[in-house]
Design an enzyme around this catalytic site. Structure first.
Site, PDB file in Angstrom:
ATOM      1  N   ASN A  14       0.878  -1.172   0.000  1.00  0.00           N
ATOM      2  CA  ASN A  14       0.000   0.000   0.000  1.00  0.00           C
ATOM      3  C   ASN A  14       0.914   1.222   0.000  1.00  0.00           C
ATOM      4  O   ASN A  14       1.485   1.558   1.029  1.00  0.00           O
ATOM      5  CB  ASN A  14      -0.895  -0.012   1.249  1.00  0.00           C
ATOM      6  N   TRP A  15       1.038   1.819  -1.161  1.00  0.00           N
ATOM      7  CA  TRP A  15       1.971   2.953  -1.277  1.00  0.00           C
ATOM      8  C   TRP A  15       1.436   4.230  -0.649  1.00  0.00           C
ATOM      9  O   TRP A  15       2.147   5.219  -0.547  1.00  0.00           O
ATOM     10  CB  TRP A  15       2.278   3.213  -2.757  1.00  0.00           C
ATOM     11  N   LYS A  16       0.165   4.266  -0.306  1.00  0.00           N
ATOM     12  CA  LYS A  16      -0.460   5.486   0.220  1.00  0.00           C
ATOM     13  C   LYS A  16      -0.201   6.647  -0.760  1.00  0.00           C
ATOM     14  O   LYS A  16      -0.163   6.419  -1.963  1.00  0.00           O
ATOM     15  CB  LYS A  16       0.052   5.798   1.626  1.00  0.00           C
ATOM     16  N   HIS A  99      -9.436   1.515   4.795  1.00  0.00           N
ATOM     17  CA  HIS A  99      -8.158   1.640   5.499  1.00  0.00           C
ATOM     18  C   HIS A  99      -8.351   2.591   6.684  1.00  0.00           C
ATOM     19  O   HIS A  99      -9.115   3.563   6.597  1.00  0.00           O
ATOM     20  CB  HIS A  99      -7.091   2.178   4.531  1.00  0.00           C
ATOM     21  N   GLU A 171      -5.577  -4.836  10.467  1.00  0.00           N
ATOM     22  CA  GLU A 171      -4.546  -3.828  10.694  1.00  0.00           C
ATOM     23  C   GLU A 171      -4.811  -3.102  12.017  1.00  0.00           C
ATOM     24  O   GLU A 171      -5.600  -2.143  12.056  1.00  0.00           O
ATOM     25  CB  GLU A 171      -4.541  -2.811   9.562  1.00  0.00           C
ATOM     26  N   GLY A 177       2.416   2.141  10.701  1.00  0.00           N
ATOM     27  CA  GLY A 177       3.400   3.220  10.536  1.00  0.00           C
ATOM     28  C   GLY A 177       4.088   3.619  11.831  1.00  0.00           C
ATOM     29  O   GLY A 177       4.747   4.654  11.895  1.00  0.00           O
ATOM     30  N   SER A 217       3.353  -2.330  10.264  1.00  0.00           N
ATOM     31  CA  SER A 217       4.816  -2.380  10.396  1.00  0.00           C
ATOM     32  C   SER A 217       5.422  -3.724  10.003  1.00  0.00           C
ATOM     33  O   SER A 217       6.383  -4.185  10.598  1.00  0.00           O
ATOM     34  CB  SER A 217       5.230  -1.969  11.813  1.00  0.00           C
ATOM     35  N   GLY A 238       2.712  -1.176   4.241  1.00  0.00           N
ATOM     36  CA  GLY A 238       2.791   0.242   3.884  1.00  0.00           C
ATOM     37  C   GLY A 238       4.227   0.664   3.645  1.00  0.00           C
ATOM     38  O   GLY A 238       4.796   0.444   2.580  1.00  0.00           O
ATOM     39  N   GLY A 239       4.849   1.233   4.667  1.00  0.00           N
ATOM     40  CA  GLY A 239       6.195   1.801   4.553  1.00  0.00           C
ATOM     41  C   GLY A 239       7.191   0.902   3.839  1.00  0.00           C
ATOM     42  O   GLY A 239       7.910   1.350   2.935  1.00  0.00           O
TER      43      GLY A 239
HETATM   44  C1  PEP Z   1      -0.722   0.168   5.823  1.00  0.00           C
HETATM   45  O1  PEP Z   1      -0.590   1.214   5.258  1.00  0.00           O
HETATM   46  O2  PEP Z   1      -1.709  -0.528   5.545  1.00  0.00           O
HETATM   47  C2  PEP Z   1       0.305  -0.272   6.781  1.00  0.00           C
HETATM   48  C3  PEP Z   1       0.135  -1.387   7.406  1.00  0.00           C
HETATM   49  O3  PEP Z   1       1.382   0.559   6.955  1.00  0.00           O
HETATM   50  P1  PEP Z   1       2.794   0.188   7.624  1.00  0.00           P
HETATM   51  O4  PEP Z   1       3.224  -1.122   7.028  1.00  0.00           O
HETATM   52  O5  PEP Z   1       3.709   1.292   7.261  1.00  0.00           O
HETATM   53  O6  PEP Z   1       2.574   0.051   9.096  1.00  0.00           O
END
Ligand code: PEP
Length: 257
Positions: A14-16, A99, A171, A177, A217, A238-239
């Site tokens: 998920n690049w956001k 999300h 999540e 994040g 994360s 995400g990240g």
């Molecule tokens: C997300 O954006 O769905 C996510 C889980 O972010 P991260 O991996 O950065 O915690």
């Protein structure tokens, strides 16, 4: 573990609101990683403006492309919105719904998630429906109640025949994040609960077919133990999905499980 249950492992990024078209191009040109498509599925959910480039560059690959949101109507006076029909038309296959960032900053509710899910399924796209509790809710020991409610409302009136196009992402908001990952036991416990609730909503057999992802994360260093959990079928990342080497490493790890 997924493999025993014959469910695939989905490694979903998920690049956001990150990466422009040039960066998307560079990422996909570097995403030259081999994986067994019978076992692993790879998905990148990119900003709307990168969908064209991403779809073009993945035409001949096993990498799937998705959006991060959509509206619940097919067209109309909804300035600034993108419909599932539009996503379908350009060839996107997946869309993330509900999300926690959308719930927090854009007033998304279980009711709007449900409307969007119905529209997405009608347009034969696959939906990654996100659920998760806040830190306060976890501390108050109401995680399972919160998740049950999000699933029951979010999946209301969804027909069993559409289950094949639904993926659930657990999540925990406190882990997104923040660098704080749920322990594998915490993640498995909630994902098992999700599968039980899906069994109540649909049937036990159908619930066994649904992919349940963990997100929060996830990175190369912790993904293996998470992906190996009985009710966890991959990650929504995400990240760490912004770094092509790290993303490739996670795909290779999933492929080796
Ligand atoms: C997300 O954006 O769905 C996510 C889980 O972010 P991260 O991996 O950065 O915690």
């Amino acid at each position: 573990m997924s493999v025993l249950n014959k469910r695939k492992i989905l490694v979903a990024g998920n690049w956001k609101m990150n990466n422009n078209n040039k960066e998307t191009e560079a990422f996909l040109e570097n995403l030259n990683v081999e994986f067994n498509n019978e076992k692993v599925e790879v998905l990148l959910c990119v900003p709307y403006t990168n969908l064209g480039v991403a779809l073009n560059l993945t035409k001949n690959s096993n990498v799937k492309i998705g959006a991060q949101n959509c509206h619940f109507k097919e067209n109309g006076a909804y300035t600034g919105e993108i419909s599932p029909l539009m996503l379908k038309e350009i060839g996107a296959e997946y869309v993330i719904l509900g999300h926690s960032e959308r719930r927090e900053y854009f007033n998304e509710t279980d009711e709007t998630v449900n409307l969007k899910l119905q529209a997405v399924l009608k347009n034969e796209l696959k939906a990654v429906v996100c659920v998760g509790e806040t830190l306060k809710q976890r501390e108050d020991k109401i995680t399972k109640e919160i998740i049950s409610m999000q699933l029951k409302k979010g999946l209301k009136n969804i027909l069993e025949e559409h289950v094949k196009n639904i993926i659930i992402a657990y999540e925990p908001i406190w882990a997104i994040g923040t660098g704080k990952t749920a322990s594998k036991e915490q993640a498995q416990e909630v994902c098992e609960h999700i599968r039980n609730v899906l069994g109540e909503i649909f049937s036990k057999e159908k619930a066994e077919e649904i992919l349940i992802l963990y997100g929060g994360s996830v990175k190369a260093v912790n993904c293996e133990e998470i992906f190996k959990q009985k009710d966890i079928d991959g990650g929504l990342i995400g990240g760490a999905s912004l770094n092509v080497s790290e993303f490739k490493e996670m795909i290779s790890i999933a492929n080796g499980i």
